[in-house]
Design an enzyme around this catalytic site. Sequence first.
Site, PDB file in Angstrom:
ATOM      1  N   GLY A  23      40.882  36.501  44.377  1.00 49.54           N
ATOM      2  CA  GLY A  23      39.887  37.319  43.697  1.00 49.54           C
ATOM      3  C   GLY A  23      40.531  38.364  42.796  1.00 49.54           C
ATOM      4  N   ARG A  27      46.837  40.472  42.620  1.00 43.71           N
ATOM      5  CA  ARG A  27      47.353  39.494  43.593  1.00 43.71           C
ATOM      6  C   ARG A  27      47.790  38.214  42.863  1.00 43.71           C
ATOM      7  NH1 ARG A  27      47.705  39.276  48.874  1.00 43.71           N
ATOM      8  NH2 ARG A  27      46.527  41.188  49.115  1.00 43.71           N
ATOM      9  N   ARG A  46      39.713  41.179  29.918  1.00 47.58           N
ATOM     10  CA  ARG A  46      39.136  41.977  31.027  1.00 47.58           C
ATOM     11  C   ARG A  46      40.105  42.136  32.193  1.00 47.58           C
ATOM     12  NH1 ARG A  46      32.951  42.036  31.289  1.00 47.58           N
ATOM     13  NH2 ARG A  46      32.357  41.294  29.246  1.00 47.58           N
TER      14      ARG A  46
HETATM   15  O1  LIG Z   1      39.799  38.653  48.796  1.00 47.17           O
HETATM   16  P1  LIG Z   1      38.793  38.273  47.787  1.00 47.17           P
HETATM   17  O2  LIG Z   1      39.073  37.016  47.090  1.00 47.17           O
HETATM   18  O3  LIG Z   1      38.563  39.353  46.766  1.00 47.17           O
HETATM   19  O4  LIG Z   1      37.417  38.054  48.584  1.00 47.17           O
HETATM   20  C1  LIG Z   1      36.625  38.941  49.293  1.00 47.17           C
HETATM   21  O5  LIG Z   1      36.862  40.317  49.051  1.00 47.17           O
HETATM   22  C2  LIG Z   1      35.899  40.860  48.126  1.00 47.17           C
HETATM   23  C3  LIG Z   1      35.128  41.973  48.784  1.00 47.17           C
HETATM   24  O6  LIG Z   1      35.957  42.991  49.198  1.00 47.17           O
HETATM   25  C4  LIG Z   1      34.995  39.697  47.750  1.00 47.17           C
HETATM   26  O7  LIG Z   1      35.419  39.163  46.539  1.00 47.17           O
HETATM   27  C5  LIG Z   1      35.168  38.750  48.920  1.00 47.17           C
HETATM   28  O8  LIG Z   1      34.873  37.398  48.648  1.00 47.17           O
END
Ligand SMILES: O=P(O)(O)O[C@H]1O[C@H](CO)[C@@H](O)[C@H]1O
Length: 236
Positions: A23, A27, A46
Site C-alpha cells: 500500500g 515501502r 502523486r
Molecule cells: O498495509 P497496507 O497495504 O497499507 O494495508 C492496510 O493498511 C491500511 C490502513 O492502515 C489499509 O490500506 C489496509 O489495507
Amino acid sequence: MIPTPHIEAKNKGDFAKTVIMPGDPLRAKLIAETYLKDIKQVNSVRNMLGFTGTYKGKKLTIMAHGMGIPSAGIYTAELFNNYDVDQIIRIGSCGSYVPEIKVYDVLLVTESYCESDYIEIVTGEKTRVATPDANLTAHIAKTADSLSLPVTQAKVHCTDVFYRKNFDDYIKIHSEHGCKAVEMETVAIFANAKAYGKKAACLLTVSDSLVTKEVTSSQERQNSFTKMIEIALASA
Ligand SMILES: O=P(O)(O)O[C@H]1O[C@H](CO)[C@@H](O)[C@H]1O
Ligand SMILES: O=c1cc[nH]c(=O)[nH]1
C-alpha cells in the site's frame, strides 16, 4: 493509452508482467532498493512510487497502490488495462478478527467480502465477494511451503471504513460472512483482474488484533513483512 492520468511511464515495457504491490509508496521504494537489481523508477505521479528491476534475473515491478478500494482500483486498472500487466500480488497488512489468527501471522487471501458495490460496477456481477486467481493463489501457497514459511489461508473483510462508529461490528461480520481479518484493497484488485481477464492474489501480515487489541512492534512487524515479501518475490 499511456501515460495515464496516474502513471507517467511512457512505454508498456517500463513495467514487468508481474507487479508486487504494497500500500505504502515508501515501502515500495524500500523493497525495490533491498531486493531488486538495476532498478528504474517508473512512477512518481502523486508520489505513488513504482520501480522496475530484476529479482534473481527476472524482470519485476514493485509499485504502491495507496489506501482503500478507490486508490487500489485506479492503479490496478491502469496497470492491467494500459500497461498490459498480467498479474498483481498485493502484499499488505491486516487486522485479525479471530483469536486463532495472531499478530505477525502471514495470511493468503482466499476470498474477500466488502460492503461496497465496486465488484458489480466493474464486472457486472451482483456480488459482494471477490476471489483471487485460484492458480496464482495455489502457486503462492506451494512457494511458501517450499520456503518453509507458513501461511494461513483466510477469507477477509475488505472494508471502506477504517474508523467505524461501532468498533465491535467485526464480531457480526465474522459470524455472518466468515471473514477472519480486515484490510482495505483486495476487492478492487481481484475485481479488476476479473474485469480485464488478468490474475491477482494477496498476502497479508497481521499487524494488529481486534480481538486481543495487540499491536505489533515496528521491529517484529518488519521481520514478518520480510517473510511475506520473500514469499511474493519467490512466487512472481
Ligand atoms: O498495509 P497496507 O497495504 O497499507 O494495508 C492496510 O493498511 C491500511 C490502513 O492502515 C489499509 O490500506 C489496509 O489495507
Ligand atoms: O485495514 C486494516 C489494516 C490493519 N488493521 C486494521 O484494523 N485494519
